[in-house]
Design a protein around this motif. Structure first.
Motif, PDB file in Angstrom:
ATOM      1  N   TRP A 154       0.825  -1.225  -0.054  1.00 51.60           N
ATOM      2  CA  TRP A 154       0.241  -0.079   0.001  1.00 51.60           C
ATOM      3  C   TRP A 154       0.821   1.343  -0.057  1.00 51.60           C
ATOM      4  CZ3 TRP A 154      -5.062   0.126  -0.331  1.00 51.60           C
ATOM      5  CH2 TRP A 154      -5.887  -0.951  -0.015  1.00 51.60           C
ATOM      6  N   LEU A 155       0.483   2.316  -0.673  1.00 43.97           N
ATOM      7  CA  LEU A 155       1.020   3.725  -0.858  1.00 43.97           C
ATOM      8  C   LEU A 155      -0.145   4.440  -0.181  1.00 43.97           C
ATOM      9  CD1 LEU A 155       3.274   5.508  -1.554  1.00 43.97           C
ATOM     10  CD2 LEU A 155       2.323   5.630  -3.814  1.00 43.97           C
ATOM     11  N   GLY A 156       0.294   5.287   0.933  1.00 44.20           N
ATOM     12  CA  GLY A 156      -0.781   6.108   1.607  1.00 44.20           C
ATOM     13  C   GLY A 156      -0.312   7.542   1.610  1.00 44.20           C
ATOM     14  N   LEU A 157      -1.402   8.046   0.707  1.00 44.05           N
ATOM     15  CA  LEU A 157      -0.797   9.552   0.610  1.00 44.05           C
ATOM     16  C   LEU A 157      -1.808  10.500   1.227  1.00 44.05           C
ATOM     17  CD1 LEU A 157      -0.006   9.317  -3.326  1.00 44.05           C
ATOM     18  CD2 LEU A 157       1.658   9.124  -1.359  1.00 44.05           C
ATOM     19  N   MET A 158      -1.568  11.501   1.836  1.00 44.59           N
ATOM     20  CA  MET A 158      -2.406  12.440   2.428  1.00 44.59           C
ATOM     21  C   MET A 158      -1.779  13.839   1.862  1.00 44.59           C
ATOM     22  SD  MET A 158      -2.787  13.945   6.383  1.00 44.59           S
ATOM     23  CE  MET A 158      -3.725  12.367   6.878  1.00 44.59           C
ATOM     24  N   THR A 159      -2.924  14.677   1.124  1.00 40.63           N
ATOM     25  CA  THR A 159      -2.497  16.086   0.590  1.00 40.63           C
ATOM     26  C   THR A 159      -3.912  16.406   0.243  1.00 40.63           C
ATOM     27  OG1 THR A 159      -1.434  17.413  -0.846  1.00 40.63           O
ATOM     28  CG2 THR A 159      -2.163  15.268  -1.619  1.00 40.63           C
ATOM     29  N   LYS A 160      -4.157  17.796   0.367  1.00 43.46           N
ATOM     30  CA  LYS A 160      -5.428  18.359   0.186  1.00 43.46           C
ATOM     31  C   LYS A 160      -5.677  18.366  -1.488  1.00 43.46           C
ATOM     32  CE  LYS A 160      -5.843  21.255   4.404  1.00 43.46           C
ATOM     33  NZ  LYS A 160      -6.528  20.227   4.858  1.00 43.46           N
ATOM     34  N   ARG A 161      -6.864  18.242  -1.830  1.00 40.06           N
ATOM     35  CA  ARG A 161      -7.105  17.976  -3.036  1.00 40.06           C
ATOM     36  C   ARG A 161      -7.912  19.005  -3.885  1.00 40.06           C
ATOM     37  NH1 ARG A 161      -8.407  12.227  -1.435  1.00 40.06           N
ATOM     38  NH2 ARG A 161     -10.694  12.719  -1.747  1.00 40.06           N
ATOM     39  N   VAL A 162      -7.564  19.332  -5.158  1.00 39.10           N
ATOM     40  CA  VAL A 162      -8.044  19.989  -6.120  1.00 39.10           C
ATOM     41  C   VAL A 162      -9.328  19.916  -6.258  1.00 39.10           C
ATOM     42  CG1 VAL A 162      -8.132  21.255  -8.220  1.00 39.10           C
ATOM     43  CG2 VAL A 162      -5.823  20.960  -7.281  1.00 39.10           C
ATOM     44  N   THR A 163     -10.354  20.825  -6.203  1.00 42.12           N
ATOM     45  CA  THR A 163     -11.713  20.418  -6.623  1.00 42.12           C
ATOM     46  C   THR A 163     -12.320  21.007  -7.836  1.00 42.12           C
ATOM     47  OG1 THR A 163     -12.526  22.247  -5.157  1.00 42.12           O
ATOM     48  CG2 THR A 163     -12.559  19.833  -4.112  1.00 42.12           C
ATOM     49  N   ASP A 164     -12.030  22.375  -8.245  1.00 50.02           N
ATOM     50  CA  ASP A 164     -12.336  23.083  -9.191  1.00 50.02           C
ATOM     51  C   ASP A 164     -11.707  24.261  -9.222  1.00 50.02           C
ATOM     52  OD1 ASP A 164     -14.054  25.237  -8.279  1.00 50.02           O
ATOM     53  OD2 ASP A 164     -15.346  23.909  -7.509  1.00 50.02           O
ATOM     54  N   ARG A 165     -11.684  24.969 -10.578  1.00 50.73           N
ATOM     55  CA  ARG A 165     -10.587  26.097 -10.689  1.00 50.73           C
ATOM     56  C   ARG A 165     -11.180  27.266 -10.043  1.00 50.73           C
ATOM     57  NH1 ARG A 165      -8.922  27.729 -16.933  1.00 50.73           N
ATOM     58  NH2 ARG A 165      -7.461  29.311 -16.554  1.00 50.73           N
ATOM     59  N   GLU A 166     -12.365  27.432  -9.712  1.00 49.80           N
ATOM     60  CA  GLU A 166     -12.838  28.752  -9.046  1.00 49.80           C
ATOM     61  C   GLU A 166     -12.354  28.529  -7.481  1.00 49.80           C
ATOM     62  OE1 GLU A 166     -17.091  31.078  -7.560  1.00 49.80           O
ATOM     63  OE2 GLU A 166     -16.983  29.329  -9.078  1.00 49.80           O
ATOM     64  N   ALA A 167     -12.709  27.274  -6.947  1.00 51.20           N
ATOM     65  CA  ALA A 167     -12.256  27.388  -5.504  1.00 51.20           C
ATOM     66  C   ALA A 167     -10.754  27.230  -5.521  1.00 51.20           C
ATOM     67  CB  ALA A 167     -12.627  25.812  -5.180  1.00 51.20           C
ATOM     68  N   PHE A 168      -9.979  27.013  -6.357  1.00 48.52           N
ATOM     69  CA  PHE A 168      -8.595  26.972  -6.600  1.00 48.52           C
ATOM     70  C   PHE A 168      -8.046  28.500  -6.208  1.00 48.52           C
ATOM     71  CE2 PHE A 168      -4.287  27.240  -8.152  1.00 48.52           C
ATOM     72  CZ  PHE A 168      -3.520  25.999  -7.741  1.00 48.52           C
ATOM     73  N   THR A 169      -8.714  29.485  -6.762  1.00 45.52           N
ATOM     74  CA  THR A 169      -8.335  30.755  -6.772  1.00 45.52           C
ATOM     75  C   THR A 169      -8.289  31.326  -5.390  1.00 45.52           C
ATOM     76  OG1 THR A 169     -10.291  31.652  -7.387  1.00 45.52           O
ATOM     77  CG2 THR A 169      -8.928  31.216  -9.436  1.00 45.52           C
ATOM     78  N   ARG A 170      -9.224  30.827  -4.576  1.00 48.62           N
ATOM     79  CA  ARG A 170      -9.324  31.224  -3.055  1.00 48.62           C
ATOM     80  C   ARG A 170      -8.906  30.320  -2.242  1.00 48.62           C
ATOM     81  NH1 ARG A 170     -14.482  30.523  -5.143  1.00 48.62           N
ATOM     82  NH2 ARG A 170     -15.028  29.330  -3.694  1.00 48.62           N
ATOM     83  N   TRP A 171      -8.076  29.254  -2.435  1.00 49.16           N
ATOM     84  CA  TRP A 171      -7.565  28.120  -1.868  1.00 49.16           C
ATOM     85  C   TRP A 171      -6.422  28.512  -0.942  1.00 49.16           C
ATOM     86  CZ3 TRP A 171      -5.408  22.974  -4.130  1.00 49.16           C
ATOM     87  CH2 TRP A 171      -5.645  21.998  -3.039  1.00 49.16           C
ATOM     88  N   HIS A 172      -6.653  28.329   0.371  1.00 47.03           N
ATOM     89  CA  HIS A 172      -5.529  28.626   1.311  1.00 47.03           C
ATOM     90  C   HIS A 172      -4.327  27.769   1.214  1.00 47.03           C
ATOM     91  CE1 HIS A 172      -5.389  25.032   4.103  1.00 47.03           C
ATOM     92  NE2 HIS A 172      -6.697  25.135   3.632  1.00 47.03           N
ATOM     93  N   TYR A 173      -4.278  26.683   0.480  1.00 45.78           N
ATOM     94  CA  TYR A 173      -3.305  25.688   0.203  1.00 45.78           C
ATOM     95  C   TYR A 173      -2.198  26.177  -0.549  1.00 45.78           C
ATOM     96  CZ  TYR A 173      -1.920  20.682   0.816  1.00 45.78           C
ATOM     97  OH  TYR A 173      -1.318  19.636   1.111  1.00 45.78           O
ATOM     98  N   ILE A 174      -2.550  27.188  -1.684  1.00 42.92           N
ATOM     99  CA  ILE A 174      -1.661  27.544  -2.702  1.00 42.92           C
ATOM    100  C   ILE A 174      -0.678  28.895  -1.860  1.00 42.92           C
ATOM    101  CG2 ILE A 174      -2.987  26.850  -4.320  1.00 42.92           C
ATOM    102  CD1 ILE A 174      -3.883  29.649  -4.884  1.00 42.92           C
ATOM    103  N   LEU A 175      -0.994  29.252  -0.736  1.00 43.91           N
ATOM    104  CA  LEU A 175      -0.342  30.252  -0.150  1.00 43.91           C
ATOM    105  C   LEU A 175       0.982  29.775   0.227  1.00 43.91           C
ATOM    106  CD1 LEU A 175      -3.285  32.097   1.767  1.00 43.91           C
ATOM    107  CD2 LEU A 175      -2.338  32.455  -0.566  1.00 43.91           C
ATOM    108  N   ASP A 176       1.248  28.834   0.628  1.00 40.99           N
ATOM    109  CA  ASP A 176       2.288  28.252   0.812  1.00 40.99           C
ATOM    110  C   ASP A 176       3.420  28.137  -0.182  1.00 40.99           C
ATOM    111  OD1 ASP A 176       4.465  26.341   1.732  1.00 40.99           O
ATOM    112  OD2 ASP A 176       3.471  25.266   3.207  1.00 40.99           O
TER     113      ASP A 176
END
Length: 214
Positions: A154-176
């Motif tokens: 098993w390969l277990g990965l944890m990361t927040k996932r992209v949902t759509d382009r509009e949400a991406f523009t407001r996403w805190h995750y891209i601020l890092d």
């Protein structure tokens, strides 16, 4: 000219978003959203950000966070299964949790535990929590991890996932500024198909991929 995708190496990519600091591109083949090389931090700048992390196995909140991956993965493991925590960071904790559950662990981190001998062994499972979003070359690194897994592993990965382009523009995750690769459910499905694996999503930010049998 658009840079090729760092996951699947496709040149079928397109501009996705731009903010005050950098650009983000999208791969039409594997659906990865990624930061082009020109906007990435240098190694010392990247290390300086990681040095600010204060994670510890003594932190109950951090343990609860990691349990979103640890609990469903433990349910799939045989007693004594051996694992590798890839990208363990400055305060390895997930490896401690698995060892407490009876699973011997190795750890690897390019900054804090750079012993590459552990990348020459086979494992029953490999974890990477809050790691893949930092990878400059996720295609190469994930292929290397899959190769270290035994069949059925098993390969277990944890990361927040992209949902759509509009949400991406407001996403805190891209601020890092160290986050440069953003996966969606479709991206993980592509990854599974590419390596002959199956994938399940036990939590909103967790993907468990099992290496197939011949």
């Amino acid at each position: 000219m658009m840079p090729t995708c760092p996951l699947c190496a496709s040149d079928d990519t397109a501009f996705y978003h731009r903010d005050a600091r950098r650009e983000y591109h999208h791969c039409r083949r594997c659906a990865l959203v990624y930061v082009p090389p020109a906007f990435r931090l240098g190694r010392e700048e990247e290390r300086a950000v990681y040095d600010q992390h204060e994670n510890s196995p003594d932190d109950p909140g951090y343990r609860r966070f990691l349990s979103r991956l640890a609990d469903p993965l433990c349910e799939q493991l045989a007693p004594g299964a051996r694992g590798l925590d890839f990208g363990a960071g400055p305060g390895p904790t997930l490896s401690v949790m698995f060892e407490e559950a009876g699973h011997p662990m190795a750890i690897y981190d390019p900054f804090y535990a750079p012993d590459e001998s552990v990348l020459k062994r086979e494992y029953d499972f490999i974890t990477a929590t809050e790691v893949v979003e930092h990878l400059f070359q996720p295609g190469r690194e994930l292929a290397r991890l899959v190769a270290l897994l035994r069949l059925g592993g098993w390969l277990g990965l944890m990361t927040k996932r992209v949902t759509d382009r509009e949400a991406f523009t407001r996403w805190h995750y891209i601020l890092d500024p160290t986050h440069v690769a953003f996966f969606s459910e479709a991206t993980f499905q592509w990854l599974a198909d590419e390596h002959g694996m199956t994938v399940v999503f036990p939590a909103a930010d967790v993907a468990l991929l099992q290496k197939g049998f011949p």
